[in-house]
Design an enzyme around this catalytic site. Structure first.
Site, PDB file in Angstrom:
ATOM      1  CE  LYS A 108      -1.807   1.723   4.116  1.00  0.00           C
ATOM      2  NZ  LYS A 108      -1.406   2.843   4.408  1.00  0.00           N
ATOM      3  CG  ASN A 109       2.269   2.835   3.639  1.00  0.00           C
ATOM      4  OD1 ASN A 109       0.967   3.020   2.980  1.00  0.00           O
ATOM      5  ND2 ASN A 109       2.605   2.469   4.997  1.00  0.00           N
TER       6      ASN A 109
ATOM      7  CB  CYS B 135      -5.221  10.668  11.642  1.00  0.00           C
ATOM      8  SG  CYS B 135      -3.912   9.793  11.937  1.00  0.00           S
TER       9      CYS B 135
ATOM     10  NE  ARG C   9       0.262  10.530  10.235  1.00  0.00           N
ATOM     11  CZ  ARG C   9      -0.379   9.696   9.436  1.00  0.00           C
ATOM     12  NH1 ARG C   9      -1.337   8.973   9.644  1.00  0.00           N
ATOM     13  NH2 ARG C   9       0.293   8.962   8.460  1.00  0.00           N
TER      14      ARG C   9
ATOM     15  CG  ASP D 230       3.367   1.864   9.739  1.00  0.00           C
ATOM     16  OD1 ASP D 230       2.863   2.915  10.451  1.00  0.00           O
ATOM     17  OD2 ASP D 230       3.662   2.248   8.395  1.00  0.00           O
TER      18      ASP D 230
ATOM     19  NE  ARG E  70      -7.545   4.370   5.668  1.00  0.00           N
ATOM     20  CZ  ARG E  70      -6.778   5.288   6.666  1.00  0.00           C
ATOM     21  NH1 ARG E  70      -6.893   5.810   7.696  1.00  0.00           N
ATOM     22  NH2 ARG E  70      -5.862   6.039   5.695  1.00  0.00           N
TER      23      ARG E  70
HETATM   24  N1  EPU Z   1       5.633  15.270  10.477  1.00  0.00           N
HETATM   25  C1  EPU Z   1       5.739  16.712  10.703  1.00  0.00           C
HETATM   26  N2  EPU Z   1       5.773  17.495   9.806  1.00  0.00           N
HETATM   27  C2  EPU Z   1       5.736  17.055   8.452  1.00  0.00           C
HETATM   28  C3  EPU Z   1       5.734  15.808   8.107  1.00  0.00           C
HETATM   29  C4  EPU Z   1       5.782  14.802   9.153  1.00  0.00           C
HETATM   30  O1  EPU Z   1       5.960  17.034  12.082  1.00  0.00           O
HETATM   31  O2  EPU Z   1       5.765  17.875   7.235  1.00  0.00           O
HETATM   32  C5  EPU Z   1       5.753  14.467  11.385  1.00  0.00           C
HETATM   33  C6  EPU Z   1       4.727  13.612  11.683  1.00  0.00           C
HETATM   34  O3  EPU Z   1       3.653  14.247  12.441  1.00  0.00           O
HETATM   35  C7  EPU Z   1       5.331  12.150  12.249  1.00  0.00           C
HETATM   36  C8  EPU Z   1       6.672  12.275  11.828  1.00  0.00           C
HETATM   37  O4  EPU Z   1       7.015  13.293  11.399  1.00  0.00           O
HETATM   38  O5  EPU Z   1       5.302  12.550  13.833  1.00  0.00           O
HETATM   39  C9  EPU Z   1       6.798  10.955  10.615  1.00  0.00           C
HETATM   40  O6  EPU Z   1       5.760  11.336   9.769  1.00  0.00           O
HETATM   41  P1  EPU Z   1       6.013  10.816   8.065  1.00  0.00           P
HETATM   42  O7  EPU Z   1       6.110  11.865   7.160  1.00  0.00           O
HETATM   43  O8  EPU Z   1       7.241  10.093   8.094  1.00  0.00           O
HETATM   44  O9  EPU Z   1       4.711  10.000   7.814  1.00  0.00           O
HETATM   45  P2  EPU Z   1       3.731   9.913   6.736  1.00  0.00           P
HETATM   46  O10 EPU Z   1       4.414  10.093   5.679  1.00  0.00           O
HETATM   47  O11 EPU Z   1       2.530  10.836   7.089  1.00  0.00           O
HETATM   48  C10 EPU Z   1       4.143   7.271   6.408  1.00  0.00           C
HETATM   49  C11 EPU Z   1       3.213   6.199   6.318  1.00  0.00           C
HETATM   50  C12 EPU Z   1       2.586   5.892   7.487  1.00  0.00           C
HETATM   51  C13 EPU Z   1       3.713   5.343   8.535  1.00  0.00           C
HETATM   52  C14 EPU Z   1       4.745   6.760   8.816  1.00  0.00           C
HETATM   53  C15 EPU Z   1       6.048   6.425   9.340  1.00  0.00           C
HETATM   54  C16 EPU Z   1       2.067   6.237   4.131  1.00  0.00           C
HETATM   55  C17 EPU Z   1       1.140   6.588   3.056  1.00  0.00           C
HETATM   56  N3  EPU Z   1       1.911   6.424   5.459  1.00  0.00           N
HETATM   57  O12 EPU Z   1       3.149   8.381   6.892  1.00  0.00           O
HETATM   58  O13 EPU Z   1       1.832   4.564   7.267  1.00  0.00           O
HETATM   59  O14 EPU Z   1       3.461   5.216   9.872  1.00  0.00           O
HETATM   60  O15 EPU Z   1       5.221   7.120   7.151  1.00  0.00           O
HETATM   61  O16 EPU Z   1       6.831   5.439   8.768  1.00  0.00           O
HETATM   62  O17 EPU Z   1       3.238   5.883   3.566  1.00  0.00           O
HETATM   63  C18 EPU Z   1       0.145   2.825   8.053  1.00  0.00           C
HETATM   64  O18 EPU Z   1       0.450   2.642   6.763  1.00  0.00           O
HETATM   65  O19 EPU Z   1      -0.596   2.462   8.873  1.00  0.00           O
HETATM   66  C19 EPU Z   1       0.716   4.384   8.315  1.00  0.00           C
HETATM   67  C20 EPU Z   1       0.255   5.295   9.306  1.00  0.00           C
END
Ligand code: EPU
Length: 422
Positions: A22-23, A118, A123, A310, A402
Site C-alpha cells: 500500500k505505502n 488523525c 501529523r 507500523d 484500508r
Molecule cells: N511530520 C511533521 N511534519 C511534516 C511531516 C511529518 O511534523 O511535514 C512528523 C509526523 O507528524 C510524524 C513524523 O514526522 O510524527 C513522521 O511522519 P512521516 O511524514 O514520516 O509519516 P507519513 O508520511 O505521514 C508514512 C506512512 C505511515 C507510517 C509513517 C512512518 C504512508 C501513506 N504512510 O506516513 O503509514 O506510519 O510514514 O513510517 O506511507 C500506515 O500505513 O498505517 C501508516 C500510518
C-alpha cells in the site's frame, strides 16, 4: 459496519502470499500525475486506500482502466485536468497530500484540502510545504485548503529536511523530477517504498534520481516522463504482521513474495523473542517458539534503524505473551497506543508512561468484544484475538480494510478460525 468474529486459541501452519505494498503504491499512483503518456501499474493491493487514491486521480482528470482482478491499472491523462483534491477524499486518506508535489510540478497549480490530525497524532505537513516553497511553490491556506501555484517551472535546490519524513521525501522527489536543474535532498526517509520502489518506478520512466549518500538523494529534472509499466513491491508491514502472527501462535509459516532483506531489523527482533527464521531470495520461513522471550527497550525509529512504527502494536501483542517484562517506546507518532486499552480488555497488563509502554509478560488473553481504532492497531487486535481463549468480536474493521488485502481469507487458510460478519 463489518466485524470479525474470531475463536481461539489458534495455531498457525501453512503458506501465505504477500500482496503489493500500500505505502509503495500510493506515492507511485500520485506520481502518475506527472505523465502525459500512459502508465501501467501492476501488483496493486486490493485495499480501500488504493481505491481512495484512484478516486482522487479520477477526480483530478486521470483516465483509469482496471484489469478484471483490479491488480493492474492503466492510467492516462484526459483533456480535462482538475487541480482540486477535496476534503471528502483527503480526510479518508492523508496520502492524498502526495498529489501536491506532482500537480505543482506538472501544472503549476493545486488546491488540496489540508489533512487534519488523525487518531495516531497531529501529523502536520509543514516539511512538505516548506520544502516545496524552496523549489518555487507559493501557497496560502484558505478555508482549510492549500491554494498552491508556481509562476514557472519549479527550480532545483538543495534542501535539508530538519526531520526525517516519509511523505515529505516522496512529495519532493516527485516534484523535483520535472523541476529545472538539480535538486539535492538531504536527511531523506529511506524506507524501501521510497529508496527502492518510487525511485525505480520514476527512473524506469526516464527520471534522473540518484541516491548519492545514505540519506541524500540527487534529482536532475527532465522535461517529460515516458510510457512505463511497473510492478509494485510486496507489502513490508503485511509481511511483518504475518511474521509476528507465526511467532505468537507457535506457528510454522512460509511467507512468500517478499524480500527478507527489507525487513531484517524486525526479523532480528523476532529471533530475540525465540523465533526460528530461515530466509531465501523472496521467502521467509518462520517458526514460533514454545516460550516467547521478553525484550526491553525497543524504540520505534525510521527505517532501517529500529522497529517500524507500523509494527509497534503487533509487537506489543507478542510481548504480552513473553516470559518477562518488556518495553516499547514510540518515537514517531505521539498517540500511537490506541490498542493498549483494548489489549487490556483481553487481559493484557500494559502501563503507559509518556511515550513508553511497559508490558508485563505471561498474559493469557481471554476473548472479548473489541473496537478497532486505526489500521495497525486493528491488525494487533486480530493477532491478540487469534491467540485468546474463547470468542472475540472486533468492531469497526473498516480500518483494517484500508491496508490489509483480505486478511481474513489469508488467516483462515493458515488455520485461524475467523469470520467476517457484515
Ligand atoms: N511530520 C511533521 N511534519 C511534516 C511531516 C511529518 O511534523 O511535514 C512528523 C509526523 O507528524 C510524524 C513524523 O514526522 O510524527 C513522521 O511522519 P512521516 O511524514 O514520516 O509519516 P507519513 O508520511 O505521514 C508514512 C506512512 C505511515 C507510517 C509513517 C512512518 C504512508 C501513506 N504512510 O506516513 O503509514 O506510519 O510514514 O513510517 O506511507 C500506515 O500505513 O498505517 C501508516 C500510518
Amino acid at each position: 459496519m463489518d466485524k470479525f468474529l474470531i475463536k481461539g486459541p489458534n495455531k498457525i501452519k501453512g503458506q501465505v502470499s504477500i500482496s503489493g505494498s500500500k505505502n509503495a503504491a500510493l506515492p507511485i499512483l500520485a506520481a502518475t500525475l506527472l505523465f502525459d503518456k500512459e502508465v501501467t501499474i501492476d501488483n496493486l493491493p486490493r485495499v480501500k486506500d488504493i481505491d481512495t487514491m484512484i478516486n482522487l486521480l479520477k477526480s483530478l482528470g486521470s483516465k483509469i482502466q482496471f484489469s478484471k482482478n483490479k491488480k493492474t491499472v492503466k492510467i492516462s491523462k484526459s483533456k480535462k485536468q482538475n487541480f482540486l483534491a477535496p476534503y471528502s477524499l483527503v480526510k479518508t486518506m492523508r496520502g492524498s497530500i502526495l498529489s501536491l508535489g506532482a500537480l505543482i510540478a506538472k501544472y503549476k497549480k493545486a488546491i488540496i484540502s489540508l489533512p487534519g490530525g488523525c487518531l495516531i497524532g497531529a501529523r502536520p505537513i509543514n516539511y512538505h510545504l516548506s520544502a516545496l516553497k524552496k523549489l518555487g511553490m507559493k501557497y496560502e491556506i484558505k478555508k482549510g485548503y492549500i491554494h498552491a501555484s508556481s509562476k514557472g517551472k519549479l527550480q532545483g535546490k538543495k534542501i535539508k529536511f530538519s526531520k526525517i519524513s516519509v511523505g515529505a521525501t516522496e512529495n519532493l522527489i516527485i516534484a523535483a523530477c520535472l523541476a529545472n536543474g538539480k535538486t539535492v535532498l538531504k536527511n531523506c526517509a529511506i524506507e524501501p517504498e521510497i529508496k527502492n520502489d518510487l525511485t525505480n518506478f520514476l527512473n524506469k520512466a526516464g527520471a534522473k534520481i540518484k541516491w548519492t549518500g545514505k540519506r541524500t538523494c540527487q534529482i536532475i529534472g527532465v522535461n517529460s516522463l515516458k510510457e512505463t509499466k511497473y510492478s509494485v513491491m510486496g507489502d513490508r508491514i503485511e509481511t511483518g504482521t504475518f511474521c509476528v502472527a507465526a511467532t505468537l501462535a507457535k506457528g510454522d509459516l512460509l511467507i512468500k513474495n517478499f524480500n527478507p532483506k527489507l525487513i531484517q531489523t524486525e526479523l532480528n527482533l523476532l529471533k530475540k523473542t525465540g523465533a526460528t527464521i530461515k530466509t531465501s531470495k523472496d521467502e521467509i520461513h518462520i517458526k514460533g517458539p514454545q516460550k516467547i522471550k521478553n525484550i526491553s527497550n525497543i524504540v520505534t525509529k525510521e527505517y532501517p534503524i529500529s522497529l517500524a512504527t507500523d509494527l509497534q502494536a503487533q509487537f506489543m501483542v507478542l510481548l504480552c505473551l513473553a516470559s518477562g517484562r518488556s518495553s516499547i517506546t514510540e518515537s514517531i507518532f505521539e498517540n500511537r497506543f490506541m490498542h493498549v486499552a483494548e489489549l487490556r480488555r483481553l487481559g493484557g497488563r500494559i502501563i503507559i508512561k509518556g511515550n513508553k509502554a511497559i508490558i508485563e509478560g505471561q498474559t493469557e488473553f481471554i476473548g472479548a468484544e473489541l473496537m478497532s481504532s486505526d489500521l495497525r492497531a486493528s491488525a494487533a487486535l486480530v493477532l491478540a484475538a487469534m491467540v485468546a481463549k474463547g470468542q472475540s468480536v472486533i468492531n469497526r474493521i473498516y480500518h483494517l480494510d484500508r491496508g490489509y488485502e483480505k486478511i481474513e481469507n489469508k488467516l483462515r487458510k493458515i488455520g485461524v478460525n475467523i469470520k467476517r460478519l457484515s
